[in-house]
Design an enzyme around this catalytic site. Structure first.
Site, PDB file in Angstrom:
ATOM      1  N   LYS A  70       0.848  -1.186   0.000  1.00 13.05           N
ATOM      2  CA  LYS A  70       0.000   0.000   0.000  1.00 13.05           C
ATOM      3  C   LYS A  70       0.883   1.234   0.000  1.00 13.05           C
ATOM      4  CE  LYS A  70      -1.976   2.714   2.994  1.00 13.05           C
ATOM      5  NZ  LYS A  70      -1.877   3.982   2.261  1.00 13.05           N
ATOM      6  N   GLU A  99       8.897  15.427  16.076  1.00 14.90           N
ATOM      7  CA  GLU A  99       9.327  15.314  14.685  1.00 14.90           C
ATOM      8  C   GLU A  99       8.500  16.284  13.845  1.00 14.90           C
ATOM      9  OE1 GLU A  99       8.501  11.605  12.532  1.00 14.90           O
ATOM     10  OE2 GLU A  99      10.510  11.766  11.698  1.00 14.90           O
ATOM     11  N   CYS A 141      12.979  10.661   7.499  1.00 16.04           N
ATOM     12  CA  CYS A 141      12.870  10.202   8.887  1.00 16.04           C
ATOM     13  C   CYS A 141      14.203  10.333   9.625  1.00 16.04           C
ATOM     14  CB  CYS A 141      12.377   8.767   8.934  1.00 16.04           C
ATOM     15  SG  CYS A 141      13.283   7.685   7.839  1.00 16.04           S
ATOM     16  N   GLY A 168       6.711   4.896   8.446  1.00 16.16           N
ATOM     17  CA  GLY A 168       5.844   6.060   8.591  1.00 16.16           C
ATOM     18  C   GLY A 168       5.980   6.649   9.986  1.00 16.16           C
ATOM     19  N   SER A 169       4.914   7.254  10.451  1.00 16.21           N
ATOM     20  CA  SER A 169       5.005   7.964  11.730  1.00 16.21           C
ATOM     21  C   SER A 169       4.916   6.996  12.908  1.00 16.21           C
ATOM     22  CB  SER A 169       3.876   8.985  11.840  1.00 16.21           C
ATOM     23  OG  SER A 169       2.653   8.299  12.024  1.00 16.21           O
ATOM     24  N   GLY A 199       2.565   3.726  13.659  1.00 22.66           N
ATOM     25  CA  GLY A 199       3.261   2.499  14.055  1.00 22.66           C
ATOM     26  C   GLY A 199       2.580   1.827  15.228  1.00 22.66           C
ATOM     27  N   GLU A 233       9.572   1.115  10.806  1.00 25.61           N
ATOM     28  CA  GLU A 233      10.609   2.128  10.641  1.00 25.61           C
ATOM     29  C   GLU A 233       9.887   3.456  10.794  1.00 25.61           C
ATOM     30  OE1 GLU A 233      12.666   4.741   9.641  1.00 25.61           O
ATOM     31  OE2 GLU A 233      13.051   4.025   7.590  1.00 25.61           O
TER      32      GLU A 233
END
Lengths: 498, 530
Positions: free
Chosen positions: A189, A396, A299, A242-243, A247, A265
């Protein structure tokens, strides 16, 4: 800075693939729904892409399951998978122009960089894993009784890959490459902001000879298609980039469904540490690139710039000179360093962080504003006098915002650099061997760059400590997360050795 | 010296047939009416001339094809007829010196070891692609020079050659040292560095595959090479090395010196500027090579030598399959395999049936012009080998082994020998002890597993072994009990790139292929800092 918006390179490439790719065919979503794909340079719709939902994920998983349980892919010898993957890599190289253009209109990745390097790097990573496909070794074991023991290293099964929008090509090949080499089948996806190149890659993979059902691409949203993947009972593993917030949700969904293996990750707030003995002329441009590359949407961005007090002012002056040469504009323009943020939501979030920085007492050294006109452009923004407790030092931002913090001693900076929930990457700028070794070992982060930054390499695993995630991408380690180990033991008799 | 660029020599004006069948057709030799060795007339037919030109006959030094320093050449012969195919530049010590100095420079100064591993891997991949494009010509040259069946060269060996280079290309960027825990406050990392200039001496039985086993890992690790091909089969090494340069290999990285063992080979083995030596060939020559290395600069040596490999058929084995695989294990490539299953141990309860079937299978084996479709066995490589094999056959007969079939030469020219089967072979017979390297199967009888392990191990060799049984305990017991570098269970001659190959005892030192082969071409440096 943003005056060139009417130039020829504002072109939009032909968009060939906008449907879901399931079992080797491009198909509409079952619901018939589509979603708008927006060019972040103009905020205009450039394509309508099929919106996959749970039912579409079910179909894709069914195809992947069939391809894994009964299809040829996991049963091919590694050398055959390698051959097909090498062909796939060659096809990527042959289609660089189009692929680079898709990533530029979708993610605002710099076109000239994509064309000259980034897409080829994608092909290189596929070749790297192609070369690994016949080097998946188990071990024979030293047993403590008269037993013959060995391990078989087998593909884990059907993998769900949920990938982000910041580097559509890199993220796709980083996930798909090792899983293909391992012999897995998969449902990918891509992010809803950047669905285009993933569909193109699926098409090239088919052309290269990857059997139907091995790679399926379901474009759509995280809360629908993404959630369906992470909670699916027939997916054996989910790999997400992703974030950190998402996660959490993915791991929860895996936990409450079939306990599928998870690799995450996630976010980072990586320290970039400049010691007194560093060469400012080399380090300042590196710090700038380490924070602002790809509009700060990376990231591992070095977003907390720790500078030792003896060099602080000199570094800041030099950085200011550098940032003046940093060009923001259309990412198709070869002279541009920074394009627009990916979408309105990110754009607004970043601007609100900048406001936080100002309000909480940091000194705005450069930037701080959006660019006028259309598109999600933000000035490269540098704060000094940032303290550890400020929001911009803790969260972040995922935008072109650098926070400079002063420090005195090695011990202090280790403690402060580690004082975060994240642990993705770190930069250490010093020529002192002892400092380099001590800090490299003391930082709790997955990738340490000494006198360099973004030193990505096919062979170099990347992945986080702490809440930056677990499981590595790239390197041989990434291959092993798509494999599982089966131990086999059987009695032996009269062996001349044990 | 008539030195010209390698690429200059690339000129091809051939129309190639697409398959062995069409090749045979082109020359009016259809597959039907295939003749058996028992009718020797097959070889009185005119031999098929392969439609390939011999374009590369000089030494390849520093990226250029050059004459030998002495100006001398030697003939390479067609083993079907003993006639000359081409005259090839004959390298000796002076040429080896030149090649080593090119390789030395390419290693010490040149771009090759300094290139990124990924670039090296791309060159290996491009080379493999080029070989794939020229497979037919290469297979024709290989058969012409060596005498092996063309179908075997084209459909088995060349594709495996390509796979081997793809395999090693994949290793180039995955050579990992370890970071190591220390007892005190030390940082320890281990660097795996290329070892330097490798001297490689390859045999004539599989000229291209032996080239791949040697050159692949050495180049993947970043070394430079001086390769000496066998004097019987110098042609394909020169051709593929030219393709390697076309693929982007820098000059001096791979040098090919054709010539003889006592001159060129000895010069390599005793050279002071060669850092590593790899040899495949006979055990006797292996001793000489190791001695020369010891006397000169103590270069580490990898040896892949002779064998007298047992092929053990247990009483529960599928007999028909065991007969077929045992036949293949011995007769493949005219019996010229170092790992040939040359002692066929068969359990007493199935012995008679096995011998009958093995004899029938050998009698069916088609011997003839290796370019002809359907031919299973071509000529032996040269008159020395031919005479030697016939001497062993004579010794078997004289020693009262029972000659079940074969035993004679086929035809009146070339080096063809009938597939030969002996039964009632005893452990103390010469044919059960020495490496024959020809189409001679020796079938021995055994009773107990422990007995056969003991007898199978009672040899100075330890290269390979075959085990045929359906019983898991028997398979495990034999696999562990046999002192050999490869044990094939219910199969034989499985040569994947990833499977390590090499000998116990006097069959050699070190392993080729697989991850293990990389160790031969890497130095290990521990870097310890406080």
């Amino acid at each position: 800075m943003n005056g060139n918006m009417e130039k020829a390179w504002m072109r939009i490439p032909d968009i060939k693939f906008t449907k879901l790719f399931i079992n080797g065919e491009f198909v509409d979503a079952i619901s018939g729904k589509t979603f708008e794909n927006i060019d972040p340079r103009t905020e205009e719709v450039i394509a309508n892409v099929s919106e996959g939902d749970k039912e579409d994920v079910d179909l894709a998983v069914k195809a992947a399951r069939q391809a894994f349980d009964h299809g040829p892919w996991p049963r091919l010898p590694g050398c055959e998978r390698r051959r097909i993957m090498l062909k796939f890599a060659d096809l990527i190289d042959e289609n660089v122009d189009e692929l680079a253009a898709l990533d530029t209109v979708d993610a605002a990745n710099l076109y000239s960089l994509g064309k000259a390097m980034q897409i080829h790097h994608g092909a290189e990573l596929i070749r790297y894993y192609a070369g690994a496909a016949d080097k998946i070794h188990g071990t024979t074991l030293k047993m403590s009784s008269e037993l013959q023991g060995y391990t078989l290293v087998e593909p884990i099964g059907v993998v769900g890959h949920i990938v982000p929008w910041n580097f559509p090509t890199q993220m796709f090949v980083m996930k798909v490459g090792p899983a293909l080499a391992a012999g897995c089948t998969m449902v990918v996806k891509p992010a809803e902001q950047t669905p285009l190149s993933a569909l193109y890659y699926a098409h090239l993979a088919k052309q290269a000879g990857v059997p139907d059902g091995v790679i399926n691409v379901v474009t759509g949203y995280g809360s629908t298609a993404g959630a369906a993947i992470s909670s699916h009972m027939d997916i054996d593993m989910v790999s997400f980039t992703g974030s950190t917030e998402t996660g959490h949700r993915i791991m929860q969904a895996a936990a409450t469904s079939n306990l599928k293996a998870v690799s995450l990750e996630l976010g980072g707030k990586s320290p970039f540490i400049v010691f007194d003995d560093a060469d400012v002329d080399r380090v300042a441009p590196l710090a700038l690139l380490g924070c602002f590359f790809n509009q700060g949407q990376i990231c591992v961005a070095g977003t907390r710039t720790f500078v030792q007090e003896g060099i602080h002012d000199k570094f800041v002056d030099r950085l200011l000179e550098e940032v003046k040469r940093w060009v923001v504009g259309d990412p198709f323009d070869p002279n541009v360093n920074q394009g627009p943020q990916v979408d309105k939501k990110q754009y607004k979030k970043i601007l609100s962080y900048i406001e936080h920085g100002k309000r909480e007492g940091a000194t705005l050294l450069a930037g701080g504003k959006p660019l006028p006109g259309k598109g999600y452009y933000i000035e490269p923004t540098i704060f000094t006098d940032v303290t550890d407790d400020m929001t911009i030092a803790k969260e972040e931002i995922f935008g072109p915002v650098m926070s400079i913090m002063k420090f005195k001693t090695v011990e202090e900076v280790i403690k402060r650099a580690n004082g975060t929930k994240y642990g993705l990457a770190a930069g250490i700028m010093t020529n002192d061997l002892n400092i380099a070794n001590t800090v490299a070992r003391s930082l709790r982060a997955g990738a340490i760059w000494i006198n360099c930054y973004f030193a990505f390499d096919n062979d170099l695993p990347i992945g986080g400590y702490k809440m930056s995630g677990f499981g590595k991408d790239m390197g041989i380690q990434a291959l092993h997360k798509y494999l599982q180990i089966k131990s086999v033991a059987t009695p032996i008799f009269n062996s001349p050795w044990l | 010296m008539a030195a010209r660029r390698v690429s200059y020599f690339f000129s091809r004006s051939l129309s190639l047939p697409t398959s062995p069948a069409s090749l045979a057709k082109k020359y009016g030799l259809s597959g039907k009416g295939m003749q058996r060795y028992t009718t020797a007339t097959v070889l009185e037919e005119p031999v098929i001339t392969p439609p390939v030109q011999v374009n590369y006959t000089k030494l390849l030094i520093n990226g250029q094809f050059v004459d030998s320093a002495s100006g001398r050449t030697f003939p390479t012969l067609d083993p079907r007829t003993g006639e000359v195919i081409a005259h090839v530049a004959e390298g000796d010590a002076e040429d080896v010196n030149r090649a080593v100095s090119a390789a030395r420079k390419a290693f010490d100064e040149g771009p090759w070891p300094k290139m990124t591993a990924y670039e090296r891997s791309r060159i290996l991949l491009r080379f493999a692609d080029l070989v794939e494009k020229h497979m037919q010509e290469l297979a024709q040259l290989e058969t012409w020079d060596n005498g092996k069946p063309y179908e075997q060269a084209l459909t088995a060996e060349l594709p495996l050659f390509v796979r081997l280079f793809h395999y090693y290309a994949g290793w180039a960027d995955k050579i990992h040292g370890l970071t190591v825990p220390a007892d005190g406050p030390h940082h320890v990392q281990v660097l795996h560095e290329p070892i330097g200039v490798a001297g490689q001496i390859i045999p004539w039985n599989f000229p291209l595959l032996m080239y791949a086993w040697k050159v692949g890992p050495a180049l993947a690790c970043g070394n430079t090479i001086v390769l000496k091909s066998a004097e019987q089969t110098p042609l394909t090494a020169l051709y593929v090395s030219k393709l390697f340069h076309e693929a982007g290999l820098p000059d001096g990285v791979l040098n090919v010196v054709s010539g003889y063992g006592p001159t060129a080979g000895a010069a390599l083995a005793s050279h002071m500027d060669i850092d590593k030596l790899a040899f495949t060939g006979s055990t006797d020559t292996g001793k000489v090579v190791l001695e020369l290395a010891a006397k000169s600069n103590l270069k580490p040596v990898t040896l892949e030598l002779g064998g007298k490999s047992p092929f053990i058929v247990c009483e529960d084995a599928d007999i028909d399959r065991a007969v077929e695989i045992a036949h293949f294990a011995l007769f493949f490539n005219q019996g010229q395999c170092c790992c040939a299953g040359s002692r066929t141990f068969v359990h007493e309860r199935i012995y008679d049936e096995f011998v009958e079937k093995a004899k029938a299978r050998a009698a069916k084996r088609t011997v003839g012009d290796p370019f002809k479709k359907g031919i299973e066995q071509g000529p032996q490589i040269d008159s020395d080998q031919f005479e030697k094999v016939l001497r062993y056959i004579r010794s078997g007969i004289d020693g009262n082994a029972k000659l079940e079939c074969g035993g004679e030469r086929v035809g009146s020219k070339g080096f063809f020998i009938q597939p030969t089967v002996f039964s009632n072979v005893q452990d103390n017979m010469l044919i059960a002890q020495e490496e024959i390297f020809g189409p001679v199967q020796s079938i021995l009888k055994f009773k107990e597993i422990d007995e056969v392990i003991k007898r199978a191990n009672a040899t100075r060799y330890g290269l390979a072994a075959g085990v045929f049984t359906k019983n898991i305990d028997t398979a495990n017991t034999l696999s562990r009990g046999l002192r050999a570098g490869t044990v094939w269970v219910n199969c034989y001659d499985v040569f994947d790139a990833a499977i390590p190959f090499g000998g116990y005892k006097m069959s050699g030192v070190g392993r080729e292929k697989g991850i293990y082969s990389l160790n031969n071409y890497l130095q290990v440096k521990a870097v310890v800092s406080s």
